[in-house]
Enzyme design. Structure first.
Site, PDB file in Angstrom:
ATOM      1  N   LYS A   1     133.324   6.065  14.308  1.00 17.37           N
ATOM      2  CA  LYS A   1     132.695   5.175  15.273  1.00 17.37           C
ATOM      3  C   LYS A   1     133.235   3.751  15.112  1.00 17.37           C
ATOM      4  O   LYS A   1     133.544   3.326  13.986  1.00 17.37           O
ATOM      5  CB  LYS A   1     131.176   5.223  15.038  1.00 17.37           C
ATOM      6  CG  LYS A   1     130.320   4.614  16.118  1.00 17.37           C
ATOM      7  CD  LYS A   1     128.842   4.882  15.785  1.00 17.37           C
ATOM      8  CE  LYS A   1     127.898   4.153  16.708  1.00 17.37           C
ATOM      9  NZ  LYS A   1     126.484   4.444  16.397  1.00 17.37           N
TER      10      LYS A   1
ATOM     11  N   SER B   1     123.800   5.819  20.272  1.00 23.10           N
ATOM     12  CA  SER B   1     124.993   5.027  20.445  1.00 23.10           C
ATOM     13  C   SER B   1     126.278   5.707  19.969  1.00 23.10           C
ATOM     14  O   SER B   1     127.362   5.247  20.319  1.00 23.10           O
ATOM     15  CB  SER B   1     124.833   3.695  19.704  1.00 23.10           C
ATOM     16  OG  SER B   1     124.701   3.917  18.313  1.00 23.10           O
TER      17      SER B   1
ATOM     18  N   SER C   1     120.738   7.597  16.829  1.00 21.28           N
ATOM     19  CA  SER C   1     122.069   7.419  17.425  1.00 21.28           C
ATOM     20  C   SER C   1     123.104   8.449  17.008  1.00 21.28           C
ATOM     21  O   SER C   1     124.185   8.495  17.584  1.00 21.28           O
ATOM     22  CB  SER C   1     122.610   6.028  17.106  1.00 21.28           C
ATOM     23  OG  SER C   1     122.063   5.089  17.997  1.00 21.28           O
TER      24      SER C   1
END
Ligand SMILES: [Zn+2]
Lengths: 468, 608
Positions: free
Chosen positions: B200, B275, B299
């Site tokens: 990420k 996210s 997330s």
């Protein structure tokens, strides 16, 4: 009308004597080129995390113990949020809600709290361009102990004197260099005028005081300013002011106005600080005998006058040197005199307490005269060695040989016929200058008492015929 | 109770304190939105503001006082303005007029248009299979990487992955060749030998930029990799690319990314979730076997569920946060996403464990994740939280997935019963207040002085506010404003303390519930992946997280598993939630469900 008395409290920031910063392993440096002791942590890079420095914690605990404060078994870190160019993360990590220690007293002044926090960077307003400020982050993240006193001072001079005592203690327990010149001791003050009737006055904070003298002068000015305001029927405004050294007055502080609300937040990147028994006992054991107690003991055990004992106990190396000299056989009062007067502000160099004790013994026994002893001391300081050997080699041993002294005295009398004549007329007073001449001629090695005797022998009784 | 509101003036004062310039339109927009959000926060007033949540006191993790020098010049090189060795900023006093404000360049958008994912021999395999083959020398790490690089354009089109620089690709190739060299010379490159991994965009790699999908960090390359990345590389993994995400991990749809939202591989017009939407989409699309995501409030789990892959939310402190760009430090945690339980465990074993450079890292060792030899779960007590199953918007497909999981577990001897959490209904406001407050503080460092992309200003104050006003997207501004507002004296006691009480009570309730059951089973989201742009406002998005947040607030480990579904259907998923620091139970029971078909579907392009 009686002038309202001032109420003064101090907030002192002392940089802890660590090798690395509070939350990152960067070196703590003084006077290094800008931005040479920096890393992602103290620059507030994305993703970095703080790890507390064990020594900083230990020094904070040591200070708390020295002040007799209550060390919290669990204290916590908080973030003080504000924006400023020298503050890399947009917050300062400090201990707001639950400080490292509460209570205690230093030099008779009660403390409210002692806590740990990180320092900010250093700003330079000149030489980086119009309207710009240069930032050196070398200082950012260095460990500080904040010491907050009770509002216990009434006089600016008392605050100044206390800061000097604090400095002695901080250096004594090796917690901080406590040097205002290099910024390792900084002080903010709070001052209000007591309106009487048990009410609190309006508090004004003064920041950026970088010498003890500035603390006193700023307080004197600020108290006068507040008294004038009140006398004119105007109100004191609660605010933060700075000290303008050149103008000699306090001025409203620029830049941070309107930042009263620091939006404190528990620091989620750090677990609570737990002071376990091992750490506490370790620091307790490492705590040296404190200056006041030691001065007391010097008076009691070694017969040193109490004001001199206090002077001996302002720097630990001096007190240590003194005590070792006494332990090596010197008499207390003499050792005190020599350590305080003959070695003023000078490092002992290669002089050892044993050698000094030996030298003092020689002086006491009359083996060397005082001026000669000073010369020997100088050499011992520079190159070390045994005082008797130095005295012998340099011919500084006392001239106790009356025949040799009589030879010198004859030369002296021959050079001063007018004084000899005066003596013979019965003027006894001329013996003084003659003794002085003889001491000089002996290179300071003669004993004044013996010199006088030798001269008297040569001159005969006053008014009489001598043997010269 | 008088309703809380923020008028335009209050909003402007808050924005000023947060150093964010707002346009008049933004002021109006946030003012209108905050009315509904504050109403949601105000529900916290049903509980007292006492009994603040305090982290457990443990002996201080301290560092010895040994200086370590860092080369300062690469850090100074990142400062936008220097003079000699000084970092330079506008003065705190008014100075020159600001110049024309150049808006920071938007990060490049990938070209759009369909591109087929080329099915290859390696990427359909699990990470475990790839690593075993590479370690045996059957397969070259370099060939695995080339296949992943060939598939990468599809990931860029989907906006799951962010384009690596040519230099980063070269470095990945060199890394793969090193691994092959180790194998050839009889050395073991580690349990992830040659496995391409996506991380990420909020996890520092020091090779790729780390931008958190934000303009404020456009072009920023971290000087050091995260501990997670160091451990992956030490285990032989090859970092392929960054995964797209919501800006600073604030969001549940991916729509808050400055790069544009990642699409769901099962239907690119639908959200991949957030996210960690890019991580989940990349794994679901078969671009990488495993990816690293981060979770503050669901997330990892929510995008895993919407994309049909597995995702693990570890206990807080189990995976080092060093090098993870913080959203809300007291909740942030990294974890793996994968298409098989074995791969989740494989990656988790590599990245988990104590880290002396994270003072909040758990010092106890990782529990044994291997299932006991008999693999029996007979007698296991499974609790199903009643609240989510009573949720009015719960989709039938989700309900069916949970029911099927319960039946499978019951068929293997588990006892399933209903449980209830009394404070779960306050999870959304408690979570969002806590996150907003910590985020407001954590994101204060993005001032464009030491790194970043500054805008000019007459004063430090103005320059910083303009830099942040231009650099942050609307969701980030929204949360910083709420956090700044909530932290201001007065309001803090009223709500933030209550949010901490909710946290403490949820943890206490969980402890209580786990005296009666061993594990929780429930839905992850009320619905399957919804169309991009279909949620009417921020609050509607926040409310979708109601099922995941209790595990974050009570710090419980949780695992998402996809439910078997016919090809072409959108994935539905379930989650297992274990007692504090008992993630081993998740793997033991997850293995039973995986055996019963709870596994990731084939990547859509391969299934077609
Ligand atoms: Zn540093």
């Amino acid at each position: 009308m009686r002038e309202p008395p001032a109420v003064i409290g101090l907030e002192v920031h002392a940089r802890l004597r660590t090798r690395s910063k509070l939350f990152c392993p960067c070196s703590v440096v003084d006077g290094a080129p800008p931005n040479t002791a920096i890393c992602p942590v103290c620059l507030g890079y994305p993703g970095v995390l703080p790890v507390p420095n064990e020594r900083a914690v230990r020094l904070g605990v040591r200070l708390a113990l020295a002040a007799g404060a209550r060390v919290a078994e669990v204290s916590r870190w908080d973030r003080k949020n504000y924006f400023y160019p020298d503050l890399p993360k947009g917050y300062q990590v400090t201990q707001y809600r639950e400080p490292l220690a509460r209570g205690g007293a230093i030099a008779g002044i009660p403390l409210e709290r002692i806590h740990l926090e990180e320092d900010a960077g250093r700003l330079v307003h000149e030489g980086v361009g119009e309207g710009l400020v240069g930032i050196d982050f070398n200082r950012a993240g260095t460990p500080l102990a904040e010491i907050v006193t009770a509002p216990a001072f009434r006089e600016p001079a008392a605050a100044e004197a206390w800061l000097r005592e604090l400095r002695v203690l901080l250096r004594w327990i090796e917690v901080s260099d406590a040097d205002p010149e290099t910024g390792s001791l900084r002080c903010d003050v709070n001052v209000s005028l007591d309106p009487g009737g048990g009410e609190d006055g309006i508090r004004v904070e003064i920041k950026n005081l970088n010498s003890f003298r500035a603390v006193r002068r700023a307080l004197e000015h600020e108290i006068a300013r507040q008294r004038e305001l009140l006398a004119a029927g105007r109100a004191v405004v609660r605010e933060t002011r700075g000290w303008d050294e050149k103008a000699g007055r306090t001025v409203p502080l620029r830049g941070k106005e309107g930042e009263e609300d620091y939006r404190y937040l528990p620091e989620p990147d750090l677990p609570p600080l737990v002071i376990d028994r091992e750490l506490l006992e370790g620091e307790s054991a490492a705590l040296p005998e404190l200056p006041a107690a030691r001065a007391d003991r010097f008076s009691r055990e070694f017969g040193v006058a109490s004001d001199r004992a206090a002077l001996l106990c302002r720097e630990r190396p001096v007190a240590d040197f003194f005590e070792e000299t006494v332990r090596a056989g010197a008499a207390g009062p003499e050792a005190a005199t020599w350590v305080l007067e003959e070695m003023p502000r000078e490092e002992p160099g290669r002089l050892t307490p044993g050698a000094l004790a030996e030298l003092l013994g020689m002086v006491r026994a009359g083996d060397v005269a005082r001026p000669a002893a000073r010369e020997i001391l100088e050499e011992l300081r520079r190159v070390g060695g045994d005082p008797r050997e130095v005295a012998a080699r340099r011919g500084l041993a006392r001239l106790a040989d009356r025949d040799r002294l009589a030879d010198l005295a004859r030369d002296v009398l021959a050079a001063r016929p007018e004084l000899v004549a005066a003596w013979r007329r019965g003027k006894e007073g001329v013996i003084g200058p003659l003794v002085g001449d003889l001491l000089r001629a002996s290179g300071g090695r003669a004993d004044p008492r013996i010199a006088r005797e030798v001269l008297r022998n040569l001159l005969g009784g006053p008014g009489g015929e001598g043997r010269a | 109770m008088e309703p809380a509101r923020i008028d335009a003036d209050e909003l402007r004062r808050t924005a000023d304190a947060a150093r964010i310039t707002l346009t008049d339109e933004e002021v109006e927009r946030f003012r209108a939105e905050f009315a509904g959000i504050l109403e949601e926060f105000q529900r916290l007033e049903s509980i007292p503001p006492t009994g603040e949540h305090q982290p457990e006191a443990s002996p201080a993790a301290l560092r010895p006082d040994d200086p370590v020098a860092t080369d300062p010049d690469p850090l100074l090189d990142r400062a936008p303005r220097v003079h000699g060795r000084f970092v330079v900023a506008p003065d705190t006093l008014p100075g020159e007029e600001p110049g024309e404000a150049p808006v920071p360049a938007a990060p490049p958008r990938p070209e759009t248009g369909p591109r087929p994912v080329s099915p290859g021999p390696f990427l359909d395999r699990t990470a475990g299979e790839i690593a075993r083959a590479v370690r045996r020398g059957d397969v070259r790490a370099r060939d695995v990487l080339e296949e992943a690089l060939a598939a990468l354009p599809a990931g860029l089109v989907l906006r799951a992955l962010l384009a690596p620089d040519p230099a980063a690709i070269d470095a990945a190739r060199r890394r793969a060749e090193e691994i092959d060299h180790l194998v050839r010379t009889g050395r073991d490159p580690g349990p992830l030998a040659g496995v391409p991994v996506a991380v990420k965009d909020n996890v520092c790699t020091a090779l790729h930029p780390t931008t958190c999908a934000s303009r404020v960090l456009a072009g920023f390359v971290a000087p050091e990799p995260a501990t997670v990345v160091e451990r992956l590389e030490a285990a032989g993994a090859v970092i392929l690319a960054r995964a797209n995400m919501d800006e600073f991990a604030m969001g549940s749809t991916g729509e808050a990314s400055a790069y544009g939202p990642p699409g769901n591989p099962h239907d690119p017009a639908r959200v991949a979730g957030g996210s960690s939407g890019g991580s989940a989409a990349a794994v679901a699309a078969g671009l990488v076997p495993v990816a690293i995501g981060t979770e503050t409030g669901g997330s990892i789990r929510q995008p895993a569920a919407l994309c049909g892959v597995l995702g693990l939310r570890p206990p807080w402190g189990r995976v080092s946060r060093r090098g993870l760009v913080a959203l809300a430090s007291s909740l942030d945690q990294a974890g793996p996403l994968a298409r098989s339980l074995g791969d989740v465990a494989l990656v988790y074993r590599v990245i988990a464990g104590p880290d002396p450079r994270d003072a909040t890292s758990l010092r106890e060792p990782l529990p044994d994740l291997a299932a006991p030899p008999d693999r029996s779960i007979a007698g296991l007590r499974v609790g199903m939280p009643a609240g989510p199953l009573e949720h009015p918007d719960l989709e039938p497909e989700i309900r069916a997935a949970v029911k099927r999981a319960a039946e499978e577990l019951a068929a293997r001897g588990a006892r399933v019963e209903s449980v209830r959490f009394g404070h779960a209904h306050l999870a959304v406001p408690a979570y969002h207040l806590q996150v907003a407050a910590e985020a407001a503080s954590n994101l204060a460092r993005y001032d464009g002085i030491r790194y970043g992309n500054p805008l000019p200003g007459r004063t430090f104050r103005e320059a910083v506010a303009r830099t942040r006003g231009a650099g942050f997207g609307p969701e980030v501004k929204r949360r910083i404003l709420l956090g700044t507002w909530a932290l201001r004296a007065g309001w803090r006691r009223r709500w933030l303390d209550r949010a901490r009480v909710v946290r403490a009570r949820l943890a206490a309730e969980a402890e209580d519930v786990f005296r009666r059951v061993d594990l929780l089973l429930g839905p992850v989201t009320p619905t399957r992946a919804f169309p991009l742009g279909s949620k009417p406002g921020p609050l509607a998005v926040w409310l979708c997280d109601a099922f995941v947040l209790p595990a974050n607030l009570a710090d419980l480990p949780a695992l998402v598993l996809p439910c078997p579904a016919p090809p072409g259907e959108l994935p539905a998923a379930i989650q297992l939630v274990a007692p504090r620091r008992r993630e081993d139970l998740l793997f033991r029971v997850g293995a039973e469900l995986e055996a019963a078909g709870f596994r990731a579907p084939l990547p859509p392009a391969r299934a077609a």
